[in-house]
Design a protein around this motif. Structure first.
Motif, PDB file in Angstrom:
ATOM      1  N   SER A  50       0.061   6.758  -5.803  1.00 17.63           N
ATOM      2  CA  SER A  50      -0.129   8.100  -6.339  1.00 17.63           C
ATOM      3  C   SER A  50       0.881   8.232  -7.475  1.00 17.63           C
ATOM      4  O   SER A  50       1.589   7.270  -7.802  1.00 17.63           O
ATOM      5  N   GLY A  51       0.999   9.406  -8.047  1.00 14.60           N
ATOM      6  CA  GLY A  51       2.013   9.619  -9.061  1.00 14.60           C
ATOM      7  C   GLY A  51       3.419   9.524  -8.507  1.00 14.60           C
ATOM      8  O   GLY A  51       4.377   9.257  -9.238  1.00 14.60           O
ATOM      9  N   ASP A  52       3.568   9.729  -7.193  1.00 17.62           N
ATOM     10  CA  ASP A  52       4.887   9.733  -6.554  1.00 17.62           C
ATOM     11  C   ASP A  52       5.138   8.539  -5.648  1.00 17.62           C
ATOM     12  O   ASP A  52       6.285   8.208  -5.374  1.00 17.62           O
ATOM     13  N   ASP A  53       4.091   7.927  -5.115  1.00 17.00           N
ATOM     14  CA  ASP A  53       4.248   6.894  -4.091  1.00 17.00           C
ATOM     15  C   ASP A  53       3.523   5.611  -4.468  1.00 17.00           C
ATOM     16  O   ASP A  53       2.356   5.647  -4.863  1.00 17.00           O
ATOM     17  N   GLN A  67      -3.927   2.002   6.466  1.00 17.61           N
ATOM     18  CA  GLN A  67      -4.053   3.455   6.371  1.00 17.61           C
ATOM     19  C   GLN A  67      -2.700   4.079   6.073  1.00 17.61           C
ATOM     20  O   GLN A  67      -1.667   3.494   6.346  1.00 17.61           O
ATOM     21  N   TRP A  68      -2.735   5.273   5.509  1.00 18.77           N
ATOM     22  CA  TRP A  68      -1.521   6.041   5.264  1.00 18.77           C
ATOM     23  C   TRP A  68      -1.858   7.524   5.325  1.00 18.77           C
ATOM     24  O   TRP A  68      -3.001   7.926   5.157  1.00 18.77           O
ATOM     25  N   LEU A  79      -3.370  12.939  -5.952  1.00 18.24           N
ATOM     26  CA  LEU A  79      -4.364  11.927  -6.304  1.00 18.24           C
ATOM     27  C   LEU A  79      -3.815  10.572  -5.892  1.00 18.24           C
ATOM     28  O   LEU A  79      -2.682  10.226  -6.222  1.00 18.24           O
ATOM     29  N   PHE A  80      -4.601   9.809  -5.145  1.00 16.91           N
ATOM     30  CA  PHE A  80      -4.275   8.429  -4.822  1.00 16.91           C
ATOM     31  C   PHE A  80      -5.366   7.539  -5.407  1.00 16.91           C
ATOM     32  O   PHE A  80      -6.540   7.902  -5.385  1.00 16.91           O
ATOM     33  N   TRP A  97      -8.656  12.774  -3.910  1.00 14.35           N
ATOM     34  CA  TRP A  97      -8.374  13.795  -4.910  1.00 14.35           C
ATOM     35  C   TRP A  97      -8.626  15.144  -4.273  1.00 14.35           C
ATOM     36  O   TRP A  97      -9.336  15.266  -3.284  1.00 14.35           O
ATOM     37  N   VAL A  98      -8.026  16.180  -4.840  1.00 21.43           N
ATOM     38  CA  VAL A  98      -8.135  17.522  -4.276  1.00 21.43           C
ATOM     39  C   VAL A  98      -9.384  18.182  -4.854  1.00 21.43           C
ATOM     40  O   VAL A  98      -9.439  18.495  -6.045  1.00 21.43           O
TER      41      VAL A  98
END
Length: 142
Positions: A50-53, A67-68, A79-80, A97-98
Motif C-alpha cells: 500500500s502507500g504505507d505498507d 493473507q493480511w 489501497l493495496f 480499494w475503498v
C-alpha cells in the motif's frame, strides 16, 4: 452571530458530515485480503503493498494462501496492490480499494478472496458465490 450559535452550528455541521459518510464508516472494521495459489504445480510469488505498507515478497505453495488484515485509513483512501508472478506470467493490479460497490460484491464479510490460476486471476463474488475472472496474465519481464 454570537459564540453559542456558532458552536451549535459547528456541532450540527459535524453531525451532518458524519451522517453523510456513514456508508464507508460502516466498513471501518478490519479487512482481510487473501491471495490463494490455485495453480496446479507452481509456486506463486506475490509482492503486495500500500502507500504505507510493504508486505514483502511471498512465495505461496500450491493450494496455500497469503493473507493480511488492516483497517481503512482516516481519509478512506486505503489501497493495496500486488504484483503476482509464476512461470506462466505476471500481473500487477489493485487488490483492495475503498468503494461501496467493491465492498458489497467482493468483501461483504470483510474478506476479499483472490485466486491465481493458470488462465488468470480471479476474485470471489459473494453475490454469485463464484470466483470471477478479473485479469489475464502478462508475459514475465526478465
Amino acid at each position: 452571530m454570537d459564540v453559542q450559535k456558532m458552536s451549535y452550528l459547528a456541532v450540527l455541521l459535524l453531525v451532518l458530515a458524519l451522517c453523510m459518510s456513514q456508508p464507508l464508516i460502516a466498513n471501518a472494521g478490519k479487512f482481510v485480503v487473501h491471495v490463494e495459489n490455485g495453480l496446479k504445480n507452481d509456486i506463486l510469488q506475490a509482492h503486495c503493498k500500500s502507500g504505507d505498507d510493504d508486505l514483502g515478497l511471498q512465495y505461496i505453495s500450491v493450494n496455500k494462501e497469503f493473507q493480511w488484515s488492516f483497517g481503512i485509513n482516516f481519509w478512506q483512501s486505503t489501497l493495496f496492490f500486488c504484483n503476482m508472478s509464476w512461470v506462466g506470467g505476471q500481473r500487477t493490479f489493485d487488490v483492495f480499494w475503498v468503494n461501496n460497490i467493491f465492498f458489497r460484491k467482493y468483501c461483504p464479510h470483510y474478506d476479499c478472496l483472490w485466486r491465481a490460476q493458470e488462465d488468470g486471476i480471479y476474485l470471489f463474488n459473494y453475490e454469485s458465490s463464484e470466483y470471477e475472472f478479473q485479469y489475464k496474465w502478462e508475459p514475465r519481464q526478465i
